[in-house]
Design a protein around this motif. Structure first.
Motif, PDB file in Angstrom:
ATOM      1  N   ALA A  15       0.830  -1.207   0.000  1.00  0.00           N
ATOM      2  CA  ALA A  15       0.000   0.000   0.000  1.00  0.00           C
ATOM      3  C   ALA A  15       0.864   1.257   0.000  1.00  0.00           C
ATOM      4  N   ALA A  16       1.989   1.215   0.726  1.00  0.00           N
ATOM      5  CA  ALA A  16       2.886   2.369   0.755  1.00  0.00           C
ATOM      6  C   ALA A  16       3.490   2.620  -0.625  1.00  0.00           C
ATOM      7  N   LEU A 121      10.876   7.590  -0.014  1.00  0.00           N
ATOM      8  CA  LEU A 121      11.735   6.879  -0.961  1.00  0.00           C
ATOM      9  C   LEU A 121      12.913   6.214  -0.245  1.00  0.00           C
ATOM     10  N   ALA A 122      13.493   6.905   0.727  1.00  0.00           N
ATOM     11  CA  ALA A 122      14.626   6.331   1.454  1.00  0.00           C
ATOM     12  C   ALA A 122      14.203   5.105   2.261  1.00  0.00           C
ATOM     13  N   VAL A 123      13.051   5.181   2.917  1.00  0.00           N
ATOM     14  CA  VAL A 123      12.592   4.050   3.723  1.00  0.00           C
ATOM     15  C   VAL A 123      12.230   2.865   2.829  1.00  0.00           C
ATOM     16  N   LEU A 124      11.560   3.142   1.719  1.00  0.00           N
ATOM     17  CA  LEU A 124      11.215   2.057   0.801  1.00  0.00           C
ATOM     18  C   LEU A 124      12.453   1.466   0.140  1.00  0.00           C
ATOM     19  N   ALA A 125      13.450   2.290  -0.140  1.00  0.00           N
ATOM     20  CA  ALA A 125      14.704   1.773  -0.701  1.00  0.00           C
ATOM     21  C   ALA A 125      15.397   0.847   0.300  1.00  0.00           C
ATOM     22  N   LEU A 132      16.758  -7.719  -1.135  1.00  0.00           N
ATOM     23  CA  LEU A 132      17.855  -8.186  -1.983  1.00  0.00           C
ATOM     24  C   LEU A 132      18.943  -8.893  -1.168  1.00  0.00           C
ATOM     25  N   ALA A 133      19.218  -8.375   0.029  1.00  0.00           N
ATOM     26  CA  ALA A 133      20.315  -8.926   0.823  1.00  0.00           C
ATOM     27  C   ALA A 133      19.936 -10.208   1.549  1.00  0.00           C
ATOM     28  N   ARG A 134      18.677 -10.288   2.025  1.00  0.00           N
ATOM     29  CA  ARG A 134      18.290 -11.408   2.870  1.00  0.00           C
ATOM     30  C   ARG A 134      17.236 -12.313   2.249  1.00  0.00           C
ATOM     31  N   GLY A 135      16.614 -11.830   1.183  1.00  0.00           N
ATOM     32  CA  GLY A 135      15.524 -12.591   0.582  1.00  0.00           C
ATOM     33  C   GLY A 135      14.175 -12.277   1.191  1.00  0.00           C
ATOM     34  N   ILE A 136      14.156 -11.679   2.382  1.00  0.00           N
ATOM     35  CA  ILE A 136      12.922 -11.259   3.043  1.00  0.00           C
ATOM     36  C   ILE A 136      13.134  -9.851   3.580  1.00  0.00           C
ATOM     37  N   PRO A 137      12.073  -9.039   3.656  1.00  0.00           N
ATOM     38  CA  PRO A 137      12.251  -7.672   4.151  1.00  0.00           C
ATOM     39  C   PRO A 137      12.458  -7.634   5.658  1.00  0.00           C
ATOM     40  N   SER A 138      13.257  -6.680   6.108  1.00  0.00           N
ATOM     41  CA  SER A 138      13.448  -6.459   7.542  1.00  0.00           C
ATOM     42  C   SER A 138      12.375  -5.482   8.003  1.00  0.00           C
ATOM     43  N   THR A 139      11.186  -6.025   8.284  1.00  0.00           N
ATOM     44  CA  THR A 139      10.048  -5.164   8.600  1.00  0.00           C
ATOM     45  C   THR A 139      10.242  -4.392   9.897  1.00  0.00           C
ATOM     46  N   ALA A 140      10.980  -4.961  10.855  1.00  0.00           N
ATOM     47  CA  ALA A 140      11.190  -4.259  12.126  1.00  0.00           C
ATOM     48  C   ALA A 140      12.034  -3.011  11.917  1.00  0.00           C
ATOM     49  N   LEU A 141      13.126  -3.120  11.156  1.00  0.00           N
ATOM     50  CA  LEU A 141      13.992  -1.971  10.896  1.00  0.00           C
ATOM     51  C   LEU A 141      13.264  -0.912  10.077  1.00  0.00           C
ATOM     52  N   VAL A 142      12.608  -1.341   9.005  1.00  0.00           N
ATOM     53  CA  VAL A 142      11.883  -0.405   8.146  1.00  0.00           C
ATOM     54  C   VAL A 142      10.757   0.271   8.915  1.00  0.00           C
ATOM     55  N   GLY A 143      10.008  -0.531   9.683  1.00  0.00           N
ATOM     56  CA  GLY A 143       8.896   0.029  10.432  1.00  0.00           C
ATOM     57  C   GLY A 143       9.334   1.029  11.482  1.00  0.00           C
ATOM     58  N   SER A 144      10.436   0.749  12.162  1.00  0.00           N
ATOM     59  CA  SER A 144      10.900   1.679  13.206  1.00  0.00           C
ATOM     60  C   SER A 144      11.351   3.008  12.604  1.00  0.00           C
TER      61      SER A 144
END
Length: 284
Positions: A15-16, A121-125, A132-144
């Protein structure tokens, strides 16, 4: 996967990205409409634009190119938002974010819309980089990170309004209504032609209207503070969304054509914050 705060993280990130695509496409469309109007009205001479100075034919060509690039970037972002996360979609989205950020920085605009878009844009990047690095998003880091910036934006806006006697009295809203009505009557399509000029003076002198503007001002400031508290995790995600969506829709009445990019970008940042708000992440 549903996180403890109650909002599905993949849905929030998709959605974002859709909000970002809307903001970029709308912003590019406005630039093309402005360019078309200027070329029709001033085919040879330069023209002055607030915050940008004098612009000539060469500047218009550059703005058209940037606007078309923005439209292409928005069009590429939509598939990346709607498809399941993968290195391919993450790479495409990361390139789009980099291209959009470069375009905004080249414009040299330091207004709220440009700053809010750069933060989103920076947060989404960062989100796509973790895919790309882990295969899954780091939702905790991005969300914080999104939580920090969204909370700062809403809390500062709300507290400044609460501390402004001119705003809390409703006079700012009354001034905006009068300004918008005059601009619409003069032919500007950026504002709603409400109220009509024959009724404006009568309306501004009505005690009920002044009371309604004061109540609306108080409600606006209070809701912005509540959205800031929701961004850090002090309110449930559902309650925050129920406050955010109608609030941003109401903001479009200020200038339906111009405020959409900022409103979409700020809403996208808030959506990224809700799955893992700052206080929830810190408690882990």
């Amino acid at each position: 996967m549903t996180v403890p705060h109650g909002l599905p993280a993949p849905m929030a990130s998709a959605a974002a990205m859709c909000c970002l695509a809307l903001a970029l496409a709308w912003r590019a469309g406005l630039a093309l409409l402005d360019d078309r109007l200027i070329r029709r009205s001033y085919p040879r001479a330069g023209t002055y634009r607030l915050g940008r100075g004098w612009a000539g034919p060469d500047d218009w060509a550059t703005q058209r190119h940037r606007a078309l690039t923005g439209l292409a970037t928005a069009a590429l972002l939509l598939p990346a938002a709607l498809l399941p996360p993968s290195p391919w979609t993450a790479g495409a989205a990361l390139l789009c974010c980099a291209a959009a950020a470069a375009g905004i920085l080249r414009e040299g605009s330091h207004r709220y819309t440009g700053v809010c878009l750069l933060v989103l844009l920076a947060v989404l990047a960062l989100h796509q980089t973790t895919v790309l690095a882990r295969g899954i998003p780091s939702t905790a880091l991005v969300g914080s990170l999104a939580s920090f910036f969204a909370a700062q934006m809403y809390l500062v806006a709300g507290i400044r309004k609460l501390r402004s006697p001119h705003f809390i009295s409703g006079h700012v809203l009354m001034d905006n209504i009068a300004y918008n009505a005059w601009q619409a009557a003069a032919g500007s399509r950026d504002f709603l032609p409400v109220p009509r000029l024959p009724h404006l003076a009568t309306l501004l002198g009505t005690p009920a209207f002044r009371s309604a503007c004061k109540a609306a001002a108080l409600a606006t400031a209070a809701v912005e503070v509540l959205l800031g508290l929701g961004a850090v995790g002090l309110l449930p995600a559902t309650v925050t969304l129920l406050l955010a969506i109608p609030t941003h829709l109401a903001f479009t009445a200020i200038s339906p054509r111009r405020i959409v990019p900022f409103s979409a970008a700020s809403l996208g940042l808030l959506l990224l914050a809700l799955p893992h708000p700052l206080l929830t992440t810190m408690s882990w």
